[in-house]
Design a protein around this motif. Structure first.
Motif, PDB file in Angstrom:
ATOM      1  N   ALA A 164       0.214  -8.940   4.802  1.00 13.89           N
ATOM      2  CA  ALA A 164       0.644  -8.087   5.912  1.00 13.89           C
ATOM      3  C   ALA A 164       1.595  -8.839   6.838  1.00 13.89           C
ATOM      4  O   ALA A 164       2.627  -8.309   7.258  1.00 13.89           O
ATOM      5  CB  ALA A 164      -0.570  -7.589   6.690  1.00 13.89           C
ATOM      6  N   VAL A 165       1.262 -10.078   7.135  1.00 13.99           N
ATOM      7  CA  VAL A 165       2.118 -10.902   7.991  1.00 13.99           C
ATOM      8  C   VAL A 165       3.478 -11.120   7.315  1.00 13.99           C
ATOM      9  O   VAL A 165       4.531 -10.987   7.953  1.00 13.99           O
ATOM     10  CB  VAL A 165       1.425 -12.250   8.317  1.00 13.99           C
ATOM     11  CG1 VAL A 165       2.384 -13.221   8.967  1.00 13.99           C
ATOM     12  CG2 VAL A 165       0.212 -12.010   9.211  1.00 13.99           C
ATOM     13  N   ASP A 166       3.456 -11.429   6.016  1.00 14.54           N
ATOM     14  CA  ASP A 166       4.721 -11.621   5.288  1.00 14.54           C
ATOM     15  C   ASP A 166       5.554 -10.345   5.280  1.00 14.54           C
ATOM     16  O   ASP A 166       6.775 -10.389   5.457  1.00 14.54           O
ATOM     17  CB  ASP A 166       4.450 -12.067   3.850  1.00 14.54           C
ATOM     18  CG  ASP A 166       3.869 -13.471   3.771  1.00 14.54           C
ATOM     19  OD1 ASP A 166       3.978 -14.222   4.784  1.00 14.54           O
ATOM     20  OD2 ASP A 166       3.312 -13.815   2.710  1.00 14.54           O
ATOM     21  N   GLY A 167       4.897  -9.211   5.090  1.00 14.05           N
ATOM     22  CA  GLY A 167       5.605  -7.937   5.108  1.00 14.05           C
ATOM     23  C   GLY A 167       6.207  -7.643   6.469  1.00 14.05           C
ATOM     24  O   GLY A 167       7.338  -7.155   6.576  1.00 14.05           O
ATOM     25  N   ALA A 168       5.448  -7.943   7.522  1.00 13.23           N
ATOM     26  CA  ALA A 168       5.953  -7.703   8.876  1.00 13.23           C
ATOM     27  C   ALA A 168       7.120  -8.626   9.200  1.00 13.23           C
ATOM     28  O   ALA A 168       8.030  -8.245   9.934  1.00 13.23           O
ATOM     29  CB  ALA A 168       4.828  -7.876   9.885  1.00 13.23           C
ATOM     30  N   HIS A 169       7.110  -9.841   8.654  1.00 13.44           N
ATOM     31  CA  HIS A 169       8.252 -10.754   8.852  1.00 13.44           C
ATOM     32  C   HIS A 169       9.458 -10.313   8.033  1.00 13.44           C
ATOM     33  O   HIS A 169      10.600 -10.534   8.428  1.00 13.44           O
ATOM     34  CB  HIS A 169       7.885 -12.190   8.457  1.00 13.44           C
ATOM     35  CG  HIS A 169       7.172 -12.943   9.524  1.00 13.44           C
ATOM     36  ND1 HIS A 169       7.734 -13.247  10.738  1.00 13.44           N
ATOM     37  CD2 HIS A 169       5.915 -13.457   9.558  1.00 13.44           C
ATOM     38  CE1 HIS A 169       6.877 -13.923  11.471  1.00 13.44           C
ATOM     39  NE2 HIS A 169       5.749 -14.053  10.776  1.00 13.44           N
ATOM     40  N   GLN A 196       3.786  -7.024  -0.869  1.00 15.78           N
ATOM     41  CA  GLN A 196       2.932  -5.854  -0.666  1.00 15.78           C
ATOM     42  C   GLN A 196       2.520  -5.280  -2.015  1.00 15.78           C
ATOM     43  O   GLN A 196       3.301  -5.263  -2.959  1.00 15.78           O
ATOM     44  CB  GLN A 196       3.666  -4.783   0.142  1.00 15.78           C
ATOM     45  CG  GLN A 196       3.938  -5.191   1.570  1.00 15.78           C
ATOM     46  CD  GLN A 196       2.668  -5.456   2.354  1.00 15.78           C
ATOM     47  OE1 GLN A 196       1.751  -4.642   2.370  1.00 15.78           O
ATOM     48  NE2 GLN A 196       2.617  -6.599   3.008  1.00 15.78           N
ATOM     49  N   ARG A 197       1.306  -4.813  -2.089  1.00 12.09           N
ATOM     50  CA  ARG A 197       0.770  -4.231  -3.319  1.00 12.09           C
ATOM     51  C   ARG A 197       0.307  -2.823  -3.049  1.00 12.09           C
ATOM     52  O   ARG A 197       0.280  -2.367  -1.915  1.00 12.09           O
ATOM     53  CB  ARG A 197      -0.392  -5.061  -3.832  1.00 12.09           C
ATOM     54  CG  ARG A 197       0.023  -6.424  -4.294  1.00 12.09           C
ATOM     55  CD  ARG A 197      -1.159  -7.151  -4.861  1.00 12.09           C
ATOM     56  NE  ARG A 197      -0.753  -8.463  -5.353  1.00 12.09           N
ATOM     57  CZ  ARG A 197      -1.599  -9.365  -5.708  1.00 12.09           C
ATOM     58  NH1 ARG A 197      -2.893  -9.148  -5.640  1.00 12.09           N
ATOM     59  NH2 ARG A 197      -1.173 -10.537  -6.148  1.00 12.09           N
ATOM     60  N   GLY A 198      -0.104  -2.148  -4.103  1.00 10.40           N
ATOM     61  CA  GLY A 198      -0.620  -0.790  -3.950  1.00 10.40           C
ATOM     62  C   GLY A 198       0.517   0.212  -3.883  1.00 10.40           C
ATOM     63  O   GLY A 198       1.561   0.038  -4.511  1.00 10.40           O
ATOM     64  N   ASP A 199       0.320   1.231  -3.119  1.00 12.98           N
ATOM     65  CA  ASP A 199       1.297   2.316  -3.003  1.00 12.98           C
ATOM     66  C   ASP A 199       2.376   1.920  -1.993  1.00 12.98           C
ATOM     67  O   ASP A 199       2.369   2.364  -0.840  1.00 12.98           O
ATOM     68  CB  ASP A 199       0.589   3.603  -2.586  1.00 12.98           C
ATOM     69  CG  ASP A 199       1.472   4.822  -2.761  1.00 12.98           C
ATOM     70  OD1 ASP A 199       2.642   4.661  -3.192  1.00 12.98           O
ATOM     71  OD2 ASP A 199       1.005   5.919  -2.463  1.00 12.98           O
ATOM     72  N   VAL A 200       3.303   1.099  -2.445  1.00 12.97           N
ATOM     73  CA  VAL A 200       4.350   0.582  -1.570  1.00 12.97           C
ATOM     74  C   VAL A 200       5.296   1.697  -1.133  1.00 12.97           C
ATOM     75  O   VAL A 200       5.813   1.687  -0.014  1.00 12.97           O
ATOM     76  CB  VAL A 200       5.110  -0.574  -2.263  1.00 12.97           C
ATOM     77  CG1 VAL A 200       6.225  -1.103  -1.392  1.00 12.97           C
ATOM     78  CG2 VAL A 200       4.145  -1.701  -2.597  1.00 12.97           C
ATOM     79  N   GLU A 201       5.500   2.688  -1.999  1.00 16.03           N
ATOM     80  CA  GLU A 201       6.378   3.807  -1.643  1.00 16.03           C
ATOM     81  C   GLU A 201       5.818   4.567  -0.436  1.00 16.03           C
ATOM     82  O   GLU A 201       6.558   4.915   0.487  1.00 16.03           O
ATOM     83  CB  GLU A 201       6.566   4.766  -2.827  1.00 16.03           C
ATOM     84  CG  GLU A 201       7.374   4.200  -3.967  1.00 16.03           C
ATOM     85  CD  GLU A 201       6.539   3.362  -4.934  1.00 16.03           C
ATOM     86  OE1 GLU A 201       5.292   3.314  -4.788  1.00 16.03           O
ATOM     87  OE2 GLU A 201       7.139   2.745  -5.823  1.00 16.03           O
ATOM     88  N   ALA A 202       4.515   4.817  -0.450  1.00 19.32           N
ATOM     89  CA  ALA A 202       3.886   5.514   0.677  1.00 19.32           C
ATOM     90  C   ALA A 202       3.971   4.670   1.945  1.00 19.32           C
ATOM     91  O   ALA A 202       4.195   5.201   3.040  1.00 19.32           O
ATOM     92  CB  ALA A 202       2.429   5.843   0.354  1.00 19.32           C
ATOM     93  N   LEU A 203       3.800   3.366   1.812  1.00 23.20           N
ATOM     94  CA  LEU A 203       3.911   2.481   2.964  1.00 23.20           C
ATOM     95  C   LEU A 203       5.334   2.495   3.521  1.00 23.20           C
ATOM     96  O   LEU A 203       5.534   2.549   4.733  1.00 23.20           O
ATOM     97  CB  LEU A 203       3.499   1.058   2.576  1.00 23.20           C
ATOM     98  CG  LEU A 203       3.598   0.003   3.665  1.00 23.20           C
ATOM     99  CD1 LEU A 203       2.721   0.366   4.856  1.00 23.20           C
ATOM    100  CD2 LEU A 203       3.228  -1.359   3.106  1.00 23.20           C
ATOM    101  N   ALA A 204       6.323   2.464   2.628  1.00 27.21           N
ATOM    102  CA  ALA A 204       7.724   2.517   3.064  1.00 27.21           C
ATOM    103  C   ALA A 204       8.005   3.832   3.783  1.00 27.21           C
ATOM    104  O   ALA A 204       8.703   3.857   4.809  1.00 27.21           O
ATOM    105  CB  ALA A 204       8.648   2.344   1.872  1.00 27.21           C
ATOM    106  N   ASP A 205       7.464   4.930   3.256  1.00 25.95           N
ATOM    107  CA  ASP A 205       7.633   6.230   3.911  1.00 25.95           C
ATOM    108  C   ASP A 205       6.970   6.235   5.282  1.00 25.95           C
ATOM    109  O   ASP A 205       7.533   6.737   6.261  1.00 25.95           O
ATOM    110  CB  ASP A 205       7.042   7.351   3.054  1.00 25.95           C
ATOM    111  CG  ASP A 205       7.835   7.605   1.792  1.00 25.95           C
ATOM    112  OD1 ASP A 205       9.021   7.216   1.734  1.00 25.95           O
ATOM    113  OD2 ASP A 205       7.262   8.205   0.849  1.00 25.95           O
ATOM    114  N   LEU A 206       5.761   5.687   5.357  1.00 28.64           N
ATOM    115  CA  LEU A 206       5.027   5.632   6.611  1.00 28.64           C
ATOM    116  C   LEU A 206       5.808   4.861   7.667  1.00 28.64           C
ATOM    117  O   LEU A 206       5.957   5.312   8.806  1.00 28.64           O
ATOM    118  CB  LEU A 206       3.657   4.995   6.395  1.00 28.64           C
ATOM    119  CG  LEU A 206       2.851   4.673   7.649  1.00 28.64           C
ATOM    120  CD1 LEU A 206       2.417   5.950   8.340  1.00 28.64           C
ATOM    121  CD2 LEU A 206       1.657   3.821   7.299  1.00 28.64           C
TER     122      LEU A 206
END
Length: 153
Positions: free
Chosen positions: A59-64, A94-104
């Motif tokens: 999560a930290v890496d994604g936020a950076h 990031q793992r899992g439903d990355v498309e949904a996370l990107a949309d969010l």
């Protein structure tokens, strides 16, 4: 049995221990905690990513990765393409439903720009202070409407 702090010196000592180095989680992991729109939006993105299951370091890496890709504000992230967000999030681990996370994250950025002109500090100007937590939850797509209705009901 609750612990009581007897003297003023004990209270001061406890406060110093609790404060530790004076840095919070976000600061310890390289996020600036300042009162400006960009920093506050980055912290909101971090909180959304931390709310997901999995290792907090991802999560930290994604936020950076978001500001590293040039999306350091709600306006910039809202104008990014979905495919660019997906690629950046995947590259950051990031793992899992990355498309949904990107949309969010894209919807979150558009909501901040649309409702608050890109500045989360405008949440404070909301006349009803009890709704502040509800508004932040709504921005993060956490369904708190039912709970809010129960509490104010």
């Amino acid at each position: 049995m609750p612990t009581t702090v007897a003297t003023i010196e004990d209270r001061k000592r406890l406060a110093r221990r609790l404060a530790g180095s004076g840095r919070g989680f976000a600061e310890q992991y390289g996020f600036r905690v300042t009162n400006n729109p960009s920093s506050l939006f980055q912290l909101l993105c971090l909180s959304v990513l931390l709310a997901r299951r999995g290792d907090f370091r991802r999560a930290v890496d994604g936020a950076h990765a978001l500001p590293d890709a040039g999306w350091d504000s709600a306006a910039r992230l809202s104008s990014s393409s979905r495919s660019d967000r997906v690629r950046t999030l995947r590259d950051s681990g990031q793992r899992g439903d990355v498309e949904a996370l990107a949309d969010l994250l894209g919807e979150l950025a558009r909501a901040v720009v649309g409702r608050y002109r890109g500045d989360l500090r405008r949440l404070r100007s909301a006349r009803v202070s009890e709704r502040l937590a509800w508004l932040v939850g709504a921005l993060a797509r956490v369904d708190l409407e039912g709970r809010y209705a129960e509490l104010t009901g």
